[in-house]
Design an enzyme around this catalytic site. Structure first.
Site, mmCIF file in Angstrom:
data_model
loop_
_atom_site.group_PDB
_atom_site.id
_atom_site.type_symbol
_atom_site.label_atom_id
_atom_site.label_comp_id
_atom_site.label_asym_id
_atom_site.label_seq_id
_atom_site.Cartn_x
_atom_site.Cartn_y
_atom_site.Cartn_z
ATOM 1 N N ASP A 8 0.876 -1.179 0.000
ATOM 2 C CA ASP A 8 0.000 0.000 0.000
ATOM 3 C C ASP A 8 0.915 1.231 0.000
ATOM 4 O OD1 ASP A 8 0.954 0.264 2.593
ATOM 5 O OD2 ASP A 8 -1.021 0.393 3.531
ATOM 6 N N HIS A 9 0.329 2.406 0.198
ATOM 7 C CA HIS A 9 1.128 3.644 0.206
ATOM 8 C C HIS A 9 2.142 3.638 1.357
ATOM 9 C CE1 HIS A 9 -2.307 4.114 2.837
ATOM 10 N NE2 HIS A 9 -1.674 5.067 3.485
ATOM 11 N N CYS A 65 3.440 -2.989 4.025
ATOM 12 C CA CYS A 65 2.583 -1.862 4.399
ATOM 13 C C CYS A 65 3.357 -1.070 5.456
ATOM 14 C CB CYS A 65 1.195 -2.306 4.862
ATOM 15 S SG CYS A 65 1.122 -3.257 6.403
ATOM 16 N N GLY A 66 2.681 -0.223 6.198
ATOM 17 C CA GLY A 66 3.397 0.579 7.184
ATOM 18 C C GLY A 66 4.040 -0.263 8.264
ATOM 19 N N THR A 67 3.297 -1.232 8.756
ATOM 20 C CA THR A 67 3.780 -2.096 9.837
ATOM 21 C C THR A 67 4.018 -3.546 9.409
ATOM 22 O OG1 THR A 67 1.518 -2.668 10.424
ATOM 23 C CG2 THR A 67 2.502 -0.761 11.556
ATOM 24 N N GLY A 68 3.424 -3.960 8.306
ATOM 25 C CA GLY A 68 3.441 -5.364 7.895
ATOM 26 C C GLY A 68 2.316 -6.164 8.528
ATOM 27 N N ILE A 69 1.592 -5.533 9.444
ATOM 28 C CA ILE A 69 0.555 -6.262 10.187
ATOM 29 C C ILE A 69 -0.724 -6.418 9.373
ATOM 30 C CG2 ILE A 69 -0.911 -6.228 12.237
ATOM 31 C CD1 ILE A 69 1.363 -4.629 13.640
ATOM 32 N N GLY A 70 -1.226 -5.317 8.840
ATOM 33 C CA GLY A 70 -2.494 -5.368 8.110
ATOM 34 C C GLY A 70 -2.437 -6.311 6.918
ATOM 35 N N HIS A 98 10.409 -23.914 9.183
ATOM 36 C CA HIS A 98 9.433 -24.570 10.065
ATOM 37 C C HIS A 98 7.983 -24.380 9.625
ATOM 38 C CE1 HIS A 98 12.060 -25.106 13.933
ATOM 39 N NE2 HIS A 98 12.689 -25.478 12.827
ATOM 40 N N ASN A 99 7.676 -23.235 9.026
ATOM 41 C CA ASN A 99 6.275 -22.903 8.735
ATOM 42 C C ASN A 99 5.937 -22.929 7.249
ATOM 43 O OD1 ASN A 99 7.297 -20.566 11.023
ATOM 44 N ND2 ASN A 99 5.823 -22.129 11.664
ATOM 45 N N ARG A 109 7.586 1.303 8.065
ATOM 46 C CA ARG A 109 7.740 2.247 9.166
ATOM 47 C C ARG A 109 8.427 1.614 10.379
ATOM 48 N NH1 ARG A 109 1.466 4.173 8.333
ATOM 49 N NH2 ARG A 109 1.809 5.227 6.334
ATOM 50 N N ARG A 132 8.789 -33.318 10.881
ATOM 51 C CA ARG A 132 7.764 -33.017 11.895
ATOM 52 C C ARG A 132 7.069 -31.690 11.615
ATOM 53 N NH1 ARG A 132 12.660 -31.513 13.864
ATOM 54 N NH2 ARG A 132 12.815 -29.602 15.105
ATOM 55 N N HIS A 133 7.777 -30.804 10.930
ATOM 56 C CA HIS A 133 7.178 -29.502 10.619
ATOM 57 C C HIS A 133 6.072 -29.649 9.570
ATOM 58 C CE1 HIS A 133 10.319 -27.863 13.040
ATOM 59 N NE2 HIS A 133 11.236 -28.410 12.264
#
Ligand code: RB5
Length: 150
Positions: A8-9, A65-70, A98-99, A109, A132-133
């Site tokens: 995003d921006h 994004c700004g935080t990577g969270i959204g 592992h994932n 940011r 196992r993973h």
């Protein structure tokens, strides 16, 4: 290795930096936008990148994004996507080993361009360890399939 990338921006400048890194590294990629610094809604970009990866058109996705969270929250709603927000190289490597993360998210940011480049480099090279993973990741996939069938 085919990479789908988007932001995003709030992640626009870091996306451009990561694109420069991918070019330097000779990695094939497609830019899903945003293409200007104007404000836009991060779920639109996150869904576009995640769906392209889920359809198998790209091997991996990178979303900023700004935080990577959204973008992580949005991408993880797309069936088949395992998005990992990683702001250090250890997490980036583990998210692959592992994932089996198929999407990496980053926050412009939060971290500097130099660290972001290192994280992307580590994440693109690391491979899923299986064993196992795989059993654990398979449980997540099975839950997702059951939920979709309800
Ligand atoms: C946009 O201001 C910001 O909310 C977005 O880039 C992201 O940080 C959301 O998680």
């Amino acid at each position: 290795m085919r990479v789908a990338i988007g932001s995003d921006h709030g992640g626009f400048k870091l996306k451009q930096e990561i694109i420069a890194f991918l070019v330097e590294e000779g990695v094939t990629f497609q830019d899903f936008g945003t293409h200007t610094p104007e404000a836009c809604d991060y779920p639109d970009i996150a869904f576009a990148v995640a769906q392209a990866v889920a359809r198998g058109e790209y091997d991996r996705g990178i979303i900023v994004c700004g935080t990577g969270i959204g973008v992580a929250i949005a991408a993880n709603k797309v069936p088949g996507i395992r998005a990992a927000l990683c702001h250090d190289t250890f997490s980036a490597r583990m998210s692959r080993e592992h994932n089996d993360a198929n999407v990496l998210t980053l926050g412009e940011r939060v971290i500097g361009f130099g660290l972001a480049r290192e994280i992307v480099g580590v994440w693109l090279k690391a491979e899923f360890a299986g064993g196992r993973h795989a059993r654990r990741v398979d449980k997540i996939t099975a839950y997702e399939q059951e939920a979709l069938a309800r």
